[in-house]
Scaffold this motif. Structure first.
Motif, PDB file in Angstrom:
ATOM      1  N   GLU A  14       1.110   9.416  -4.145  1.00  0.00           N
ATOM      2  CA  GLU A  14       3.074   9.977  -3.595  1.00  0.00           C
ATOM      3  C   GLU A  14       2.630  11.223  -2.803  1.00  0.00           C
ATOM      4  N   ASN A  15       2.512  11.868  -3.194  1.00  0.00           N
ATOM      5  CA  ASN A  15       2.171  13.999  -2.746  1.00  0.00           C
ATOM      6  C   ASN A  15       1.183  13.672  -1.225  1.00  0.00           C
ATOM      7  N   PRO A  16       1.515  13.643   0.054  1.00  0.00           N
ATOM      8  CA  PRO A  16       0.705  14.292   0.769  1.00  0.00           C
ATOM      9  C   PRO A  16      -0.051  15.411   0.043  1.00  0.00           C
ATOM     10  N   ASP A  17      -0.413  16.399  -0.421  1.00  0.00           N
ATOM     11  CA  ASP A  17      -1.273  17.482  -0.142  1.00  0.00           C
ATOM     12  C   ASP A  17      -2.622  16.546  -1.490  1.00  0.00           C
ATOM     13  N   TYR A  18      -2.078  15.647  -1.947  1.00  0.00           N
ATOM     14  CA  TYR A  18      -3.561  15.021  -2.274  1.00  0.00           C
ATOM     15  C   TYR A  18      -4.486  14.231  -1.579  1.00  0.00           C
ATOM     16  N   GLN A  19      -3.715  14.320   0.083  1.00  0.00           N
ATOM     17  CA  GLN A  19      -4.590  13.111   0.746  1.00  0.00           C
ATOM     18  C   GLN A  19      -5.615  13.495   0.840  1.00  0.00           C
ATOM     19  N   VAL A  20      -6.779  12.409   0.680  1.00  0.00           N
ATOM     20  CA  VAL A  20      -8.589  12.768   1.204  1.00  0.00           C
ATOM     21  C   VAL A  20      -8.516  12.882   2.466  1.00  0.00           C
ATOM     22  N   ASP A  21      -9.245  14.189   2.819  1.00  0.00           N
ATOM     23  CA  ASP A  21      -9.655  14.355   4.234  1.00  0.00           C
ATOM     24  C   ASP A  21     -11.088  13.904   4.475  1.00  0.00           C
ATOM     25  N   LEU A  69       1.046  -1.066  -0.082  1.00  0.00           N
ATOM     26  CA  LEU A  69       0.061   0.144  -0.002  1.00  0.00           C
ATOM     27  C   LEU A  69       0.416   1.033   0.057  1.00  0.00           C
ATOM     28  N   PRO A  70       0.659   1.846  -0.874  1.00  0.00           N
ATOM     29  CA  PRO A  70       1.178   3.955  -0.584  1.00  0.00           C
ATOM     30  C   PRO A  70       0.842   4.596   0.588  1.00  0.00           C
ATOM     31  N   LYS A  71       2.100   5.365   0.534  1.00  0.00           N
ATOM     32  CA  LYS A  71       1.680   5.684   2.297  1.00  0.00           C
ATOM     33  C   LYS A  71       1.050   6.774   2.266  1.00  0.00           C
ATOM     34  N   VAL A  72       0.563   7.220   1.146  1.00  0.00           N
ATOM     35  CA  VAL A  72      -0.299   8.424   0.877  1.00  0.00           C
ATOM     36  C   VAL A  72      -2.078   7.727   0.162  1.00  0.00           C
ATOM     37  N   ASN A  73      -3.264   8.404   1.278  1.00  0.00           N
ATOM     38  CA  ASN A  73      -4.547   7.480   0.894  1.00  0.00           C
ATOM     39  C   ASN A  73      -4.525   6.139   0.172  1.00  0.00           C
ATOM     40  N   LYS A  74      -4.076   5.356   2.197  1.00  0.00           N
ATOM     41  CA  LYS A  74      -4.324   4.008   1.832  1.00  0.00           C
ATOM     42  C   LYS A  74      -5.148   3.217   1.775  1.00  0.00           C
ATOM     43  N   ASP A 115       0.297   6.095 -14.610  1.00  0.00           N
ATOM     44  CA  ASP A 115       0.926   7.099 -14.145  1.00  0.00           C
ATOM     45  C   ASP A 115       0.894   8.789 -14.444  1.00  0.00           C
ATOM     46  N   ARG A 116      -0.815   9.216 -15.081  1.00  0.00           N
ATOM     47  CA  ARG A 116      -1.291  10.341 -14.653  1.00  0.00           C
ATOM     48  C   ARG A 116      -1.875  10.130 -13.655  1.00  0.00           C
ATOM     49  N   PHE A 117      -1.510   9.175 -12.157  1.00  0.00           N
ATOM     50  CA  PHE A 117      -2.538   9.189 -10.900  1.00  0.00           C
ATOM     51  C   PHE A 117      -1.145   8.743  -9.800  1.00  0.00           C
ATOM     52  N   LYS A 118      -0.206   8.466 -10.568  1.00  0.00           N
ATOM     53  CA  LYS A 118       1.136   8.824  -9.765  1.00  0.00           C
ATOM     54  C   LYS A 118       1.217   8.973  -8.701  1.00  0.00           C
ATOM     55  N   VAL A 119       1.038  10.605  -8.935  1.00  0.00           N
ATOM     56  CA  VAL A 119       1.533  11.725  -7.635  1.00  0.00           C
ATOM     57  C   VAL A 119       0.301  11.871  -6.521  1.00  0.00           C
ATOM     58  N   MET A 120      -1.340  11.162  -6.700  1.00  0.00           N
ATOM     59  CA  MET A 120      -2.104  11.288  -5.967  1.00  0.00           C
ATOM     60  C   MET A 120      -2.070  10.798  -5.068  1.00  0.00           C
TER      61      MET A 120
END
Length: 718
Positions: free
Chosen positions: A491-498, A446-451, A484-489
């Motif tokens: 990886e980047n903590p700014d895209y974390q779902v609140d 699982l990734p670190k962001v949006n698990k 790859d288009r959604f890879k940043v979602m």
């Protein structure tokens, strides 16, 4: 004047700015020049240097004194005198001008090729003679040794008109279907014409025979270029005795040595537009090529770009002023542009003041307004701890944020997070290590962001893979995790779902129900694929199953509606609680003003003593807390009579009104006194102070005798 820098080369657009209409009176123009700042800053190098609608071609006479331009509408020719910096004359014509040429050193001999096959000659006084060619012409060239005009156009023949004899000569028969452009070498007078088939034919005027043929269409095609049609020749120009530049309709420029059939260099404009003009700058060994979008200046030997100019409107023609760094453009616009590039050469002598002007501008460069500022939002200010600067001169409000000095931003940023660079460095190292690990065997993690989102997508992807594997020709669609288009979602903590946000809580019931329906549908499809034969035998059972699924879907719809309503109710309740807490905090920080001056002074003294030690108060049940001094003060006011309360309010000048029926709101205002009343009260206070100083106490006198005894009174006075 507009200044731009391309490839560290300064380009001055002298025609930039507002143009005044012709129908304005001189008085109106002077008034606009006084009011409008843009009109004041513009440089009108040549007066009325424009056309009514469009300028098609522009040329400079060989003596450099006159600039001639042809345009429309109505078709006309304008001549500008550079020594006077103004319009010399204007002549209207019968039809549009395809191209024209200056046969003399000045404007005294002109030739115009019209769009209706007419060739018109003008002398110094005006129209001189008009004749007609058999086919529509596209270009012509003048052969000075024999006084022949060579016309090319929509015909395979090249027409010759001798100006000395005044008659047409035998045409040159070619193999081409049509000719677009032509040119004559100024050294050895070799005549060359460009055809619509992408070939260049070279003729010797002395023997009237073709001496060479170049296939430029095949040479212009390089690797990676998509060919939609056969490139035709759109521009042609000679440089010296051996170099020839050829422009194609697909945006390529080919440099040829006449001794070779292969081009020395192929330069692509990458706009897929026809080349309109080709010029050479011998002092800097440069080529100036132009298509409708851009003017490119590049080195003749290696093709390296020197600079480029991109006007606002499309380009029809480009003319360079000889032995200078100035060039003129004919555009699809009323205004004809004038560009000055000091790197190409000095300014012409009739506008030598441009050199001094550009030198002054280079000595004192003006930076743009926001070069030294950083745009920050209110959230950024809160993170940096600079919210208190809002409203000060250090922040400039702009749109949804503020501009602040970049030096202040960097300084505060380094103080707020001194280890930012170290963290950035560690993140970069971690990214490099992860990139090298991609070649190894991958384990699903699982990734670190949006698990939660990744886990959900992985489960859905597994269901789709199972379904596609059971189908015969099914192919699994690519998932979001593998795109790859959604890879940043992830990886980047700014895209974390609140998940605590209002939007998520309102949409989550709908999304969850949709995903549940989707999973159920996938399971049903998998079951139907596995038991297809059984379903074909028993169709009645299948219909009953469908009916039950519809009932379940209706129940699911009702359930998610109830969940959405419950979330809205909870959000409203949280909002009310938050507002109530804020109101209590505001009341806790409120301190009522003291009405009695003497009592306020005593309370101030006692409060100073009390603040040194903490005090605790107990609130009775059913009583709302407002402030620490509120309860005792209300008790004192309730014990006092109405007359005393009015006297206290009148003495302090402050009146308090409380209305419990509206929600226990309190209104506090100050009674305004006139200047005369304030002066009278001040005089009374001064009088009382003066009387206090003069009054002497008689308390030390004690006597048992009555007040009428004179001896005692006398001793009191002495």
């Amino acid at each position: 004047m507009q200044i731009s820098s391309v490839n560290d080369v300064k380009i001055y657009n002298l025609s930039h700015g507002k143009s005044l209409p012709e129908w304005l009176s001189d008085r109106k123009k002077r008034q606009l020049q006084k009011k409008d700042v843009d009109i004041q800053r513009r440089i009108e190098l040549i007066q009325d240097f424009e056309m009514p609608t469009v300028c098609t071609s522009i040329k400079v006479s060989r003596d450099g004194q006159f600039i001639l331009a042809a345009g429309t509408y109505k078709p006309r020719i304008r001549c500008y005198d550079t020594y006077q910096l103004s319009l010399k004359f204007e002549r209207c014509l019968d039809s549009d001008v395809v191209t024209f040429d200056i046969l003399s050193d000045d404007y005294s001999k002109l030739v115009f090729l019209h769009s209706d096959r007419y060739v018109e000659f003008h002398s110094q006084h005006g129209h001189y003679y008009k004749t007609r060619i058999p086919k529509f012409g596209r270009d012509f060239s003048y052969h000075y040794p024999s006084c022949d005009l060579y016309f090319v156009g929509s015909s395979s023949e090249i027409y010759r008109l001798n100006l000395e004899q005044g008659r047409f000569l035998n045409s040159l028969e070619t193999d081409a279907v049509e000719h677009n452009v032509c040119d004559i070498n100024p050294v050895h007078h070799l005549f060359a014409s460009g055809t619509s088939e992408g070939k260049v034919e070279c003729w010797d005027p002395r023997v009237r025979k073709r001496v060479g043929l170049l296939d430029c269409a095949l040479s212009s095609l390089t690797e990676g270029i998509e060919v939609q049609s056969l490139p035709s020749i759109s521009a042609l120009n000679f440089n010296g005795s051996l170099i020839m530049a050829v422009g194609t309709s697909t945006g390529q420029v080919l440099l040829y040595d006449l001794r070779s059939s292969q081009p020395l260099l192929v330069k692509d404009h990458f706009y897929n537009l026809p080349i309109k003009s080709l010029n050479f700058h011998d002092q800097m060994n440069l080529v100036v090529s132009a298509d409708p979008k851009i003017i490119k200046i590049w080195n003749k030997d290696n093709g390296k770009v020197f600079s480029s100019i991109q006007p606002e409107s499309n380009i029809n023609d480009v003319c360079m002023y000889p032995d200078s760094g100035m060039l003129f453009t004919a555009n699809e616009d009323p205004k004809m542009n004038t560009f000055y590039i000091p790197a190409l050469g000095p300014a012409p002598r009739w506008c030598s003041f441009l050199d001094n002007l550009t030198e002054e501008l280079e000595e004192s460069p003006e930076s743009t307004v926001y070069d030294d500022y950083k745009f920050v939002t209110r959230k950024d200010l809160e993170n940096l701890g600079l919210s208190h600067l809002v409203g000060s001169s250090l922040l400039r409000a702009y749109m949804h944020g503020y501009f602040m000095d970049i030096r202040l931003y960097h300084k505060v940023k380094s103080m707020a997070n001194p280890f930012a660079y170290e963290e950035y460095r560690k993140d970069k190292i971690r990214q490099k290590i992860e990139e090298t690990r991609t070649q190894r065997v991958q384990v699903k993690a699982l990734p670190k962001v949006n698990k939660e989102l990744a886990l959900k997508l992985m489960e859905e992807g597994d269901d789709e893979v199972v379904l596609s594997s059971r189908k015969k020709k099914g192919k699994a669609l690519p998932t979001i995790l593998g795109d790859d288009r959604f890879k940043v979602m992830f990886e980047n903590p700014d895209y974390q779902v609140d998940e605590q946000s209002e939007e998520f809580r309102l949409l989550n019931p709908i999304v969850s129900k949709v995903s549940q329906k989707r999973k159920k549908k996938l399971r049903q499809l998998a079951q139907s694929a596995a038991s297809q034969e059984a379903q074909e035998k028993d169709e009645d059972e299948e219909e009953e199953g469908r009916a039950s699924s519809e009932e379940e879907s209706s129940d699911d719809d009702k359930s998610w509606v109830e969940e959405v309503r419950e979330q809205r109710r909870l959000l409203k309740q949280e909002d009310r609680d938050r507002r109530r807490q804020q109101r209590k905090d505001a009341d806790r920080n409120t301190v009522l003003l003291e009405n009695n001056h003497v009592e306020g002074h005593k309370n101030a003294v006692t409060s100073e003593n009390k603040t040194s030690q903490p005090q605790f108060y107990q609130i009775k049940s059913g009583e709302e807390f407002r402030s620490f001094n509120d309860v005792s003060r209300k008790q004192k006011l309730q014990k006092a009579s109405l007359e005393e309360r009015l006297k206290l309010e009148e003495y302090s000048g402050i009146s308090n009104m409380a209305d419990t029926t509206v929600g226990s709101k309190q209104l506090t205002f100050t009674l305004k006194k006139s200047e005369q009343q304030r002066k009278q009260q001040q005089a009374e206070r001064d009088h009382h102070e003066e009387r206090k100083k003069l009054r002497r106490s008689a308390g030390h006198l004690s006597s048992a005798r009555g007040r009428g005894w004179g001896r005692g009174r006398g001793r009191g006075l002495h």
